[in-house]
Design an enzyme around this catalytic site. Structure first.
Site, PDB file in Angstrom:
ATOM      1  NE  ARG A 180      44.856  39.968  74.258  1.00 22.68           N
ATOM      2  CZ  ARG A 180      44.550  38.723  75.084  1.00 22.68           C
ATOM      3  NH1 ARG A 180      43.443  38.620  75.426  1.00 22.68           N
ATOM      4  NH2 ARG A 180      45.579  37.986  75.183  1.00 22.68           N
ATOM      5  CG  LEU A 194      43.893  35.564  66.762  1.00 22.69           C
ATOM      6  CD1 LEU A 194      42.652  34.814  66.964  1.00 22.69           C
ATOM      7  CD2 LEU A 194      44.947  35.059  67.608  1.00 22.69           C
ATOM      8  CG  ASP A 290      40.062  36.909  75.603  1.00 22.24           C
ATOM      9  OD1 ASP A 290      39.024  37.199  75.361  1.00 22.24           O
ATOM     10  OD2 ASP A 290      41.437  37.353  75.112  1.00 22.24           O
TER      11      ASP A 290
END
Length: 492
Positions: A180, A194, A290
């Protein structure tokens, strides 16, 4: 048009419309919160993909809920129904660990798989639809895209379906990942990847090999479904996502070189963002609602500076929202579950079924059923789930049951847990393991514990007591009652 033969996103939308799987919305709707509300209601009702043709304040239509049902995920993978996704999983299992033919007959049996492999290489084009319109320099303006704001307390509009293309300094193959991206300026986005994801690993290798140099990045929006799904499927490390997309589609993936860097992007994508990450340029990202059903905490991530926007004529902006399941990622998880099963069975033939309940955020809890063969076998399987595929690195709970239990029926699973488990003996706790950064329940960001539950029947060595025998009906009595059931007229 055959689902196996669509060429790009627009072909696929035509296919969906022909089958009643696409609804065009002509009423003006605001990308700020309103599209999410409509898409959420539609997805929960098992409704069609939505093309918002008149988003308020924008000239570009918005596509939502493209993968809002397992059927549409299967269609995107070139299959007629969800059950056929097991065949995709078998192909991936074969590619992950191919076995040489055992003889002439076996060679002929394997020919279809080898034929599919021939479709793997990409086809490089000199010019492409995704470069029909070009904006660069001061003409770059991301605010012209109808980027959605999904939830009331979201920090800013958020790009959700961007297919991020990167390449490490020592790699021939590109990486495709979906991360995102928060909109923070006309030419600035925050790249939320990540640390274990492919794009982030490429970036870290770049920093080590070429310190201080800008890291090239491109993002494709509105790629064909096979390419999008290739980026979220457990593709073997030796196989590129583009090659896998070619396998799904039945034709080679067409790519084109970017204008400002050497990265290759899907030629038929609706929109391409080209640019770079300046080493050391970071920004606070979030909060955002989320897939957990909560807003995540603010954290710092690299800034992606966009130098070029290229797009097709009459481009379509592809988007989604994430929230408490069911949402589109949860639906994807249900469909991809069928792909995972053959891959796991190739490594662990004793596994009968594997299920990731969507209400468990699609990956945080897994139920495995197996043909148990010895004491301690269930623990071997749970450890295998955690370690074999990186997709399950963040799975917090693994429940292992015998094959007489339906992994997809909570009534069965809860019965097995409550009748076959001793909490002290049959619970495995593993501390200091990788955990999703979005998991605020873990004591440290990115690091937490895992729990394995052995809900199998216990073998000698696991218990000293006589084990219970399940009640089984007499089949002859069942057959006799079946014969007179209608005559009894109990429910009439």
């Amino acid at each position: 048009m055959d689902a196996m033969k669509y060429h790009d996103l627009r072909d696929f939308l035509t296919l969906l419309e022909q089958q009643g799987e696409l609804k065009r919305i002509t009423l003006p709707v605001d990308p700020h919160l309103e599209i999410t509300e409509i898409a959420d209601r539609t997805l929960r009702a098992g409704g069609p993909a939505l093309l918002f043709e008149n988003p308020k304040g924008y000239a570009m239509p918005v596509l939502c809920n493209l993968f809002g049902t397992p059927k549409r995920v299967a269609m995107g993978m070139g299959q007629d129904d969800v059950s056929a996704l097991r065949e995709v999983g078998k192909l991936l299992a074969f590619l992950k660990e191919p076995e040489p033919p055992k003889g002439f007959r076996d060679l002929f049996d394997k020919l279809p798989q080898f034929k599919q492999v021939l479709n793997m290489p990409t086809k490089r084009l000199r010019g492409a639809p995704c470069q029909q319109k070009i904006a660069s320099g001061d003409d770059v303006d991301l605010t012209r895209l109808p980027v959605m704001t999904c939830w009331p307390d979201d920090a800013a509009p958020l790009i959700t379906w961007g297919l991020t293309v990167t390449r490490g300094p020592h790699k021939e193959r590109q990486n495709l990942g979906i991360y995102r991206q928060q909109l923070i300026g006309k030419n600035k986005l925050i790249m939320r990847w990540l640390s274990h994801r492919g794009g982030a690993l490429d970036f870290q290798e770049w920093l080590a090999a070429r310190p201080g140099e800008r890291f090239p990045v491109s993002v494709a929006l509105g790629a064909d479904p096979a390419t999008i799904l290739g980026a979220v499927t457990p593709v073997p490390d030796t196989l590129s996502e583009y090659a896998f997309a070619g396998l799904l589609r039945g034709t080679k993936t067409e790519v084109v070189k970017c204008l400002s860097n050497d990265l290759e992007v899907p030629a038929s994508a609706e929109i391409i963002l080209e640019g770079y990450i300046e080493p050391g340029e970071m920004a606070p990202e979030g909060p955002y609602g989320d897939h957990t059903g909560y807003y995540n905490e603010v954290d710092s991530f690299p800034v992606f500076t966009v130098t070029h926007i290229t797009q097709r004529e009459d481009a379509i902006y592809h988007s989604t929202y994430t929230g408490r399941p069911p949402d589109e990622p949860a639906v994807l998880g249900v469909a991809l579950n069928e792909v995972f099963v053959p891959i796991l069975q190739k490594q662990f033939p004793e596994i009968v079924d594997f299920y990731l309940p969507p209400e468990g955020c699609s990956y945080r809890l897994a139920v495995v059923t197996m043909k148990k063969q010895y004491a301690g076998h269930a623990k071997r399987v749970m450890m295998g789930v955690w370690s074999f595929l990186r997709q399950f690195m963040y799975t917090k709970f693994v429940i292992v049951c015998d094959d007489d239990v339906n992994a997809r029926d909570w009534n069965d699973v809860i019965w097995a847990i409550t009748t076959r488990m001793d909490p002290a003996r049959d619970t495995v706790l593993v501390e200091n393991t990788p955990i999703d950064y979005l998991d605020f329940a873990s004591p440290v960001s990115g690091l937490g514990s895992k729990m394995g539950l052995d809900a199998t029947n216990k073998w000698p060595g696991e218990t000293q007591r006589e084990w219970g025998r399940p009640i089984v009906k007499d089949p002859e009595v069942t057959a006799r009652i079946d014969a007179i059931w209608d005559e009894l007229a109990i429910f009439k």
